[in-house]
Design an enzyme around this catalytic site. Structure first.
Site, PDB file in Angstrom:
ATOM      1  N   GLU A  56      35.559   7.916  23.206  1.00  0.00           N
ATOM      2  CA  GLU A  56      35.934   9.327  23.013  1.00  0.00           C
ATOM      3  C   GLU A  56      36.689   9.522  21.695  1.00  0.00           C
ATOM      4  OE1 GLU A  56      36.822   7.128  25.290  1.00  0.00           O
ATOM      5  OE2 GLU A  56      38.331   7.938  26.656  1.00  0.00           O
ATOM      6  N   CYS A  92      43.775   7.649  23.882  1.00  0.00           N
ATOM      7  CA  CYS A  92      42.759   8.701  23.706  1.00  0.00           C
ATOM      8  C   CYS A  92      43.303  10.051  24.154  1.00  0.00           C
ATOM      9  CB  CYS A  92      41.494   8.358  24.482  1.00  0.00           C
ATOM     10  SG  CYS A  92      40.555   7.051  23.675  1.00  0.00           S
TER      11      CYS A  92
HETATM   12  N1  THU Z   1      37.410   2.263  26.599  1.00  0.00           N
HETATM   13  C1  THU Z   1      36.914   3.450  26.147  1.00  0.00           C
HETATM   14  O1  THU Z   1      35.938   3.478  25.380  1.00  0.00           O
HETATM   15  N2  THU Z   1      37.523   4.601  26.552  1.00  0.00           N
HETATM   16  C2  THU Z   1      38.626   4.637  27.359  1.00  0.00           C
HETATM   17  O2  THU Z   1      39.205   5.695  27.570  1.00  0.00           O
HETATM   18  C3  THU Z   1      39.126   3.408  27.967  1.00  0.00           C
HETATM   19  C4  THU Z   1      38.546   2.145  27.478  1.00  0.00           C
HETATM   20  C5  THU Z   1      36.783   1.018  26.127  1.00  0.00           C
HETATM   21  C6  THU Z   1      37.671   0.196  25.249  1.00  0.00           C
HETATM   22  C7  THU Z   1      37.110  -1.188  25.452  1.00  0.00           C
HETATM   23  O3  THU Z   1      36.057  -1.389  24.521  1.00  0.00           O
HETATM   24  C8  THU Z   1      36.528  -1.163  26.854  1.00  0.00           C
HETATM   25  O4  THU Z   1      36.465   0.206  27.225  1.00  0.00           O
HETATM   26  C9  THU Z   1      37.341  -1.913  27.881  1.00  0.00           C
HETATM   27  O5  THU Z   1      38.640  -1.493  27.895  1.00  0.00           O
END
Ligand code: THU
Length: 134
Positions: A56, A92
């Protein structure tokens, strides 16, 4: 404005772009702008784990680089393959609170068709902004 189902389908396409060999947890995000433009994001990881970037945040940053601003965003959908619904991490939330529209809907979904619709005020009340407590 795209329906929730359409947003979920676009977010799945974004998720295909994930580079997540370390966590093996692919996340996709799509933003619909008011002019109809769709901006895709996915999580991109690195062997130096601290450098991993969430889906995001990548989408919101990309939107800014295309010239879109907070007011131009209509909605975002974030999707992951989880049993329940994965909710955006704290970093985020903070980024969304500054760069994403307060009125915009935030759809959090999983690959089984479950979803939750929320917004940034619900996700992060009292987000950091200098002197915003009173
Ligand atoms: N991750 C996201 O892309 N968005 C989030 O809000 C939480 C976590 C990703 C980061 C990492 O590459 C993977 O999920 C595991 O934490």
């Amino acid at each position: 404005m795209l329906s929730i189902e359409e947003m979920i389908s676009e977010a799945k396409k974004a998720r295909e772009l994930s580079y997540s060999p370390y966590s093996k947890f692919a996340v996709g995000a799509v933003i619909e702008c008011k002019d109809g433009t769709l901006i895709y994001g996915a999580n991109i990881e690195n062997a130096a784990y601290g450098l991993c970037m969430c889906a995001e945040r990548n989408a919101v940053f990309q939107g800014y680089l295309k010239g879109y601003r907070q007011k131009d965003y209509l909605q975002i959908c974030i999707i992951a393959d989880s049993e329940g619904i994965t909710s955006p991490c704290g970093s985020c939330r903070q980024v969304l609170s500054e760069l994403f529209s307060r009125e915009a809907r935030i759809i959090c979904a999983n690959m089984d068709g479950e979803y939750l619709v929320t917004n940034i005020d619900e996700l992060l009340p009292y987000s950091f902004s200098k002197g915003n407590m009173r």
